[in-house]
Design an enzyme around this catalytic site. Structure first.
Site, PDB file in Angstrom:
ATOM      1  N   ARG A   1       0.799  -1.229   0.000  1.00 40.97           N
ATOM      2  CA  ARG A   1       0.000   0.000   0.000  1.00 40.97           C
ATOM      3  C   ARG A   1       0.836   1.285   0.000  1.00 40.97           C
ATOM      4  O   ARG A   1       0.302   2.374  -0.162  1.00 40.97           O
ATOM      5  CB  ARG A   1      -0.966  -0.002   1.197  1.00 40.97           C
ATOM      6  CG  ARG A   1      -2.193  -0.852   0.943  1.00 40.97           C
ATOM      7  CD  ARG A   1      -3.012  -1.000   2.202  1.00 40.97           C
ATOM      8  NE  ARG A   1      -2.367  -1.870   3.180  1.00 40.97           N
ATOM      9  CZ  ARG A   1      -2.719  -1.952   4.449  1.00 40.97           C
ATOM     10  NH1 ARG A   1      -3.687  -1.199   4.918  1.00 40.97           N
ATOM     11  NH2 ARG A   1      -2.098  -2.774   5.283  1.00 40.97           N
TER      12      ARG A   1
ATOM     13  N   GLY B   1       4.464 -15.682   7.274  1.00 44.87           N
ATOM     14  CA  GLY B   1       3.750 -15.164   8.445  1.00 44.87           C
ATOM     15  C   GLY B   1       4.703 -14.692   9.533  1.00 44.87           C
ATOM     16  O   GLY B   1       5.902 -14.971   9.494  1.00 44.87           O
TER      17      GLY B   1
ATOM     18  N   ASN C   1       1.430   1.803   6.896  1.00 40.22           N
ATOM     19  CA  ASN C   1       1.077   0.949   5.764  1.00 40.22           C
ATOM     20  C   ASN C   1       0.897   1.731   4.476  1.00 40.22           C
ATOM     21  O   ASN C   1       0.794   1.158   3.415  1.00 40.22           O
ATOM     22  CB  ASN C   1      -0.231   0.198   6.064  1.00 40.22           C
ATOM     23  CG  ASN C   1      -0.044  -0.793   7.191  1.00 40.22           C
ATOM     24  OD1 ASN C   1       0.867  -1.618   7.160  1.00 40.22           O
ATOM     25  ND2 ASN C   1      -0.860  -0.686   8.211  1.00 40.22           N
TER      26      ASN C   1
HETATM   27  C1  UD1 Z   1       0.152  -8.189  13.287  1.00 39.59           C
HETATM   28  C2  UD1 Z   1      -0.422  -9.098  14.359  1.00 39.59           C
HETATM   29  C3  UD1 Z   1      -1.662  -8.426  14.971  1.00 39.59           C
HETATM   30  C4  UD1 Z   1      -1.267  -7.078  15.535  1.00 39.59           C
HETATM   31  C5  UD1 Z   1      -0.592  -6.219  14.484  1.00 39.59           C
HETATM   32  C6  UD1 Z   1       0.008  -4.979  15.133  1.00 39.59           C
HETATM   33  C7  UD1 Z   1       0.066 -11.364  13.613  1.00 39.59           C
HETATM   34  C8  UD1 Z   1      -0.470 -12.607  13.030  1.00 39.59           C
HETATM   35  N1  UD1 Z   1      -0.786 -10.376  13.780  1.00 39.59           N
HETATM   36  O1  UD1 Z   1      -0.831  -8.089  12.278  1.00 39.59           O
HETATM   37  O2  UD1 Z   1      -2.190  -9.235  15.982  1.00 39.59           O
HETATM   38  O3  UD1 Z   1      -2.413  -6.425  16.044  1.00 39.59           O
HETATM   39  O4  UD1 Z   1       0.507  -6.936  13.865  1.00 39.59           O
HETATM   40  O5  UD1 Z   1       0.531  -4.130  14.173  1.00 39.59           O
HETATM   41  O6  UD1 Z   1       1.233 -11.335  13.962  1.00 39.59           O
HETATM   42  N2  UD1 Z   1       6.309  -9.783   8.534  1.00 39.59           N
HETATM   43  C9  UD1 Z   1       7.436 -10.496   8.237  1.00 39.59           C
HETATM   44  N3  UD1 Z   1       7.300 -11.721   7.649  1.00 39.59           N
HETATM   45  C10 UD1 Z   1       6.086 -12.266   7.364  1.00 39.59           C
HETATM   46  C11 UD1 Z   1       4.934 -11.505   7.686  1.00 39.59           C
HETATM   47  C12 UD1 Z   1       5.085 -10.273   8.287  1.00 39.59           C
HETATM   48  O7  UD1 Z   1       8.573 -10.056   8.483  1.00 39.59           O
HETATM   49  O8  UD1 Z   1       6.058 -13.369   6.832  1.00 39.59           O
HETATM   50  C13 UD1 Z   1       6.474  -8.464   9.177  1.00 39.59           C
HETATM   51  C14 UD1 Z   1       5.869  -7.324   8.396  1.00 39.59           C
HETATM   52  O9  UD1 Z   1       6.828  -6.761   7.514  1.00 39.59           O
HETATM   53  C15 UD1 Z   1       5.477  -6.346   9.494  1.00 39.59           C
HETATM   54  C16 UD1 Z   1       5.189  -7.243  10.682  1.00 39.59           C
HETATM   55  O10 UD1 Z   1       5.788  -8.493  10.396  1.00 39.59           O
HETATM   56  O11 UD1 Z   1       6.537  -5.487   9.829  1.00 39.59           O
HETATM   57  C17 UD1 Z   1       3.699  -7.421  10.936  1.00 39.59           C
HETATM   58  O12 UD1 Z   1       3.130  -8.030   9.804  1.00 39.59           O
HETATM   59  P1  UD1 Z   1       1.739  -7.572   9.233  1.00 39.59           P
HETATM   60  O13 UD1 Z   1       1.427  -8.362   8.037  1.00 39.59           O
HETATM   61  O14 UD1 Z   1       1.679  -6.096   9.127  1.00 39.59           O
HETATM   62  O15 UD1 Z   1       0.782  -8.075  10.397  1.00 39.59           O
HETATM   63  P2  UD1 Z   1      -0.594  -7.459  10.809  1.00 39.59           P
HETATM   64  O16 UD1 Z   1      -1.648  -8.021   9.931  1.00 39.59           O
HETATM   65  O17 UD1 Z   1      -0.481  -5.987  10.916  1.00 39.59           O
HETATM   66 MG    MG Z   2       0.737  -4.434  10.111  1.00 37.11          MG
END
Ligand code: UD1
Ligand code: MG
Length: 427
Positions: free
Chosen positions: A14, A80, A230
């Site tokens: 985004r 994840g 985001n």
């Molecule tokens: C996550 C949390 C949610 C919380 C929120 C707070 C989980 C499943 N959920 O959701 O409970 O309220 O953060 O902001 O954890 N990332 C990686 N590798 C991956 C996936 C993500 O490094 O495979 C990193 C992303 O770059 C980001 C962070 O992890 O910096 C969070 O990931 P994102 O997809 O934004 O999770 P949310 O859906 O926001």
């Molecule tokens: Mg997030």
């Protein structure tokens, strides 16, 4: 000493940008830079692991160049947040201590909060502490599920939540403190049976409870600290939050800021009491501003600026990498870059330090002694030195060093042709 794990592998679709999300900046510092510095600011961590994925090379290069106690770990593919943390398992196989997990896209978290969070974890003899906060509109966040006794039982993601759970306003801030030895086994047991088919980091809460571990939540009061980026709109909003925090700090310290809404001050800038900042001033980078200075309106300090006491930087004046001593004025329409300027100097309107040679791409210094007066619309072609007390006549181009108390002037002689206009008009 504890370790931190900073999640930064996600794509950031985004942002609609070719720059990886965590390398976007607020006041010239990257989002991930803010997070690393907040952790370092606690003085509790000796090593930060940054999990990289999308455009990993660019993030790796940036981290290597800027943060000596941070190392990157590649997560590919990205399955994840739980999977992301599991990438550090090989590096922390024998580690016995706390691991703090954060996200690379929440730049507003402070060192003070992180310190309090770890202290809370320790004081409660917690094995696993999650940071939570309250949002009136909790959409998109994971919700904290508490039992009848108030105990934290688990976290449910928005996409997996029932209608009733969606009504919960206590959300997961995405920051965790783990007793690593006790929680480490969770990462090989996470499953992907959820709406997104991902390994959720949030599942460690339920896992911890099942293992009989001591699981707690620390409630963060100021929810703006976990504001996540985001989109470009979020980036603008976060810049505003951060600026307001900085402005409030200076106001509390006795700096006069006429209009906080139009004044931008980088977090690294120091300002002494009784200095006045007028509206529409933009201050970026690292600067030190003394007492009783007057800055603006419409001034631009670009970093590396040291102003001693009682310095005046007026409208449409830009200053970069310069030390300006006390009681010196540059009141209008001036550029000062790569300079050392003494005290009681007057820099006339429209003065330019020509510090950059575009052919050699070199920058050079302008050095001005005490009590020098620079006439309006002058250009000081660096490298150049103007010794104490020398004067420069208006509209001069100074290309060599001037001795003390001299006058330098390059202006063409003034010609006055009497009656020239009347003759033209046949009067
Ligand atoms: C996550 C949390 C949610 C919380 C929120 C707070 C989980 C499943 N959920 O959701 O409970 O309220 O953060 O902001 O954890 N990332 C990686 N590798 C991956 C996936 C993500 O490094 O495979 C990193 C992303 O770059 C980001 C962070 O992890 O910096 C969070 O990931 P994102 O997809 O934004 O999770 P949310 O859906 O926001
Ligand atoms: Mg997030």
């Amino acid at each position: 000493m504890l370790k931190s794990v900073i999640l930064a592998a996600g794509k950031g679709t985004r942002m609609k940008s070719e720059t990886p999300k965590v390398l976007h900046t607020i006041f010239d510092k990257t989002l991930v830079g803010y997070v690393i510095e907040a952790v370092n600011g606690t003085g509790l961590a000796d090593e930060n692991f940054v999990i990289v994925g999308h455009q990993a090379e660019r993030v790796e290069e940036y981290i290597k160049e800027n943060y000596s106690n941070a190392r990157t770990v590649l997560q590919s593919p990205q399955l994840g947040t739980g999977h992301a943390v599991s990438m550090v398992l090989p590096y922390l196989n024998d580690f016995d201590g706390e691991v703090v997990i954060l996200c690379g896209d929440t730049p507003l978290i402070t060192a003070d909060t992180l310190k309090e969070f770890v202290e809370y974890h320790k004081a409660n003899k917690s094995d696993l502490t999650v940071m939570s906060t309250i949002f009136e509109n909790p959409t998109n966040y994971g919700r904290i599920i508490r039992g009848d006794n108030g105990k934290v039982e688990g976290i449910v993601e928005e996409k997996d939540a029932t209608l009733e759970q969606k009504g919960i306003k206590e959300v997961n801030a995405g920051i965790y403190c783990l007793d690593w030895k006790k929680v480490k086994p969770a990462f090989s047991q996470l499953k992907t049976n959820n709406a997104q088919g991902e390994y959720y980091l949030t599942d460690i809460i339920k896992w911890g409870n099942e293992q009989g571990l001591n699981v707690n939540a620390y409630i963060l009061k100021d929810n703006s600290e976990i504001y996540g980026i985001n989109s470009k709109a979020n980036l603008a909003e976060a810049t505003k939050f951060l600026n307001r925090r900085t402005v409030n700090k200076h106001l509390a310290n006795g700096v006069t800021i006429i209009d906080p809404d139009s004044t931008w001050i980088s977090p690294e800038t120091e300002i002494e009491p009784d200095t006045i900042i007028y509206p529409s001033t933009y201050i970026e980078g690292n600067n030190k501003i003394g007492k009783n200075c007057k800055i603006g309106p419409f001034a631009h300090l670009r970093g590396g600026v040291i102003l001693d006491d009682e310095v005046k930087i007026g409208n449409f004046v830009e200053v970069k990498k310069a030390h300006i001593k006390s009681n010196t004025n540059a009141c209008h329409l001036t550029y000062i870059g790569d300079a050392e300027i003494g005290s009681h100097v007057n820099i006339g309107a429209g003065t330019i330090t020509a510090n950059y040679n575009p052919l050699t791409k070199e920058k050079s210094k302008t050095i001005i002694g005490n009590n020098v007066k620079i006439g309006s619309n002058s250009v000081l072609v660096a490298p150049v030195k103007v010794e104490e007390g020398a004067n420069v006549g208006a509209l001069s181009v100074i290309t060599k060093d001037l001795p003390s108390w001299a006058l330098a002037i390059t202006r063409a002689p003034l010609r006055v042709i009497e009656n020239w206009v009347s003759k033209k008009l046949n009067k």
